[in-house]
Design a protein around this motif. Structure first.
Motif: not given
Length: 382
Positions: A80-82, A87-89, A101-104, A115-123
């Motif tokens: 989940t977004f939190d 996950f990035s690590k 799988t990401i639950h929104i 939007s946070k998902l897009h930011e995370m994926y692009g970071s």
């Protein structure tokens, strides 16, 4: 509305009209000439029809640019977004195929969380290289087994690892598997291989994965100095079947011989032929144990890898929520075990495999159920 996913940082979303919903699945006849088209939504709804509905599944919301070796191991996980930072690590550490799988939650914060998902994926540049993201949008929290199945269903290699996102793979797992012909042969044959799991005694020591041991010798030293312990040692049924004392001394793969129904190891499995996780389990408690129980009694043996291990990264728990959901799922699991035992027993009997080694795991576990042995003596003679 939009016709293609926005770039990271944008926040204009309309899930119902997203392009992915307009895709069509095409089947061809054996001669390749005729075809039949079905809306992707209809196919996805059927695939996950045992879950709480309505639920919107968006496969490959983001798709990694790499083409993966079919023999690679895809990590399948759910977040989940939190959990984006941890996950990035994981992505940076593994640098191999990941299907997540990401639950929104479909509420007033939906667009913000997308939007946070897009930011995370692009970071993180490794995201675009290695990570396939599948989004589930609905109002139902913690459909863990459904989320696991989504990640596995869309994994693009022959093998997958069911991993909770807060576990750190401390060793070079991909290299070790490539150099271990015995483990590879077990995987190809359909057996499961697993990694022992540990956690820090002082939870404050478990936040920074960069400080974790990176080889077995260092890990054993930390265990002996009582800095690390087996994962959830207060609940030995969850992991003791791994036989840690044997693991400390061995340099060879070995078979799990003391399986019991609460065992929850982190396993690598063959995608084809492995049973799916039962999606009736919603919330904390028994969901993963039920999945692994069904896999085990289906005839899949578990083997422990000798040099690889996981360490849990510390985070706070929602204990009250967990307590209530575990209570409900414990009752469901009891009924599920009986149902699964009889279902697979009938399959083995019908296939004339009741007395074969493939049914050994089932007989070992299911004979513990009151009346099961007597019932199967009758059915197997019919």
């Amino acid at each position: 509305m939009f016709t293609s996913p926005p770039e990271p940082g944008q926040a204009a979303f309309d899930v119902e009209s997203i392009t992915y919903s307009n895709q069509v699945i095409t089947w061809k006849t054996p001669n390749g000439r005729l075809k039949h088209e079905i809306d992707e939504d209809a196919v996805i709804h059927k695939v996950f029809s045992s879950t709480i509905q309505p639920s919107k599944v968006l496969p490959y919301y983001f798709k990694a640019i790499r083409e993966f070796d079919p023999e690679a191991v895809t990590i399948t996980t759910l977040i989940t977004f939190d959990r984006y930072p941890v996950f990035s690590k994981l992505v940076t550490n593994y640098q191999g195929p990941i299907s997540v799988t990401i639950h929104i939650n479909d509420d007033e914060a939906r667009d913000e969380n997308l939007s946070k998902l897009h930011e995370m994926y692009g970071s993180n540049p490794y995201m675009k290289e290695f990570v396939d993201v599948h989004v589930v949008v609905d109002k139902f929290n913690r459909q863990f087994n459904m989320w696991r199945n989504v990640a596995r269903f869309f994994a693009r290699t022959n093998y997958f690892m069911m991993l909770d996102v807060d576990f750190h793979i401390c060793t070079n797992l991909q290299k070790h598997l490539s150099l271990d012909p015995e483990a590879r042969q077990l995987m190809r044959s359909g057996s499961a291989v697993l990694l022992p799991a540990f956690e820090y005694v002082n939870q404050d020591d478990g936040y920074d994965s960069s400080t974790f041991p990176k080889d077995k010798e260092s890990l054993i030293q930390s265990v002996r100095s009582k800095k690390l312990t087996t994962f959830h040692d207060f609940f030995p049924k969850g992991h003791n079947a791994t036989d840690y004392e044997r693991w400390y001394k061995t340099d060879s793969v070995y078979k799990v011989t003391t399986y019991q129904h609460s065992y929850e190891p982190y396993v690598i499995l063959k995608k084809e032929g492995t049973p799916w996780c039962d999606e009736r389990f919603v919330g904390y408690g028994a969901n993963k144990a039920a999945c692994l129980f069904e896999i085990y009694i289906s005839g899949i043996d578990y083997y422990v890898l000798p040099n690889d291990f996981l360490i849990h990264q510390s985070h706070p728990y929602k204990e009250e929520t967990r307590k209530q959901e575990r209570k409900y799922n414990r009752k469901l699991y009891q009924n599920f075990q009986e149902e699964a035992c009889f279902r697979y027993s009938m399959q083995f009997v019908a296939a004339n495999k009741w007395d074969s080694p493939k049914a050994d795991n089932l007989r070992e576990q299911c004979n513990k159920i009151k009346g099961f042995k007597q019932a199967m003596e009758h059915f197997s003679r019919s």
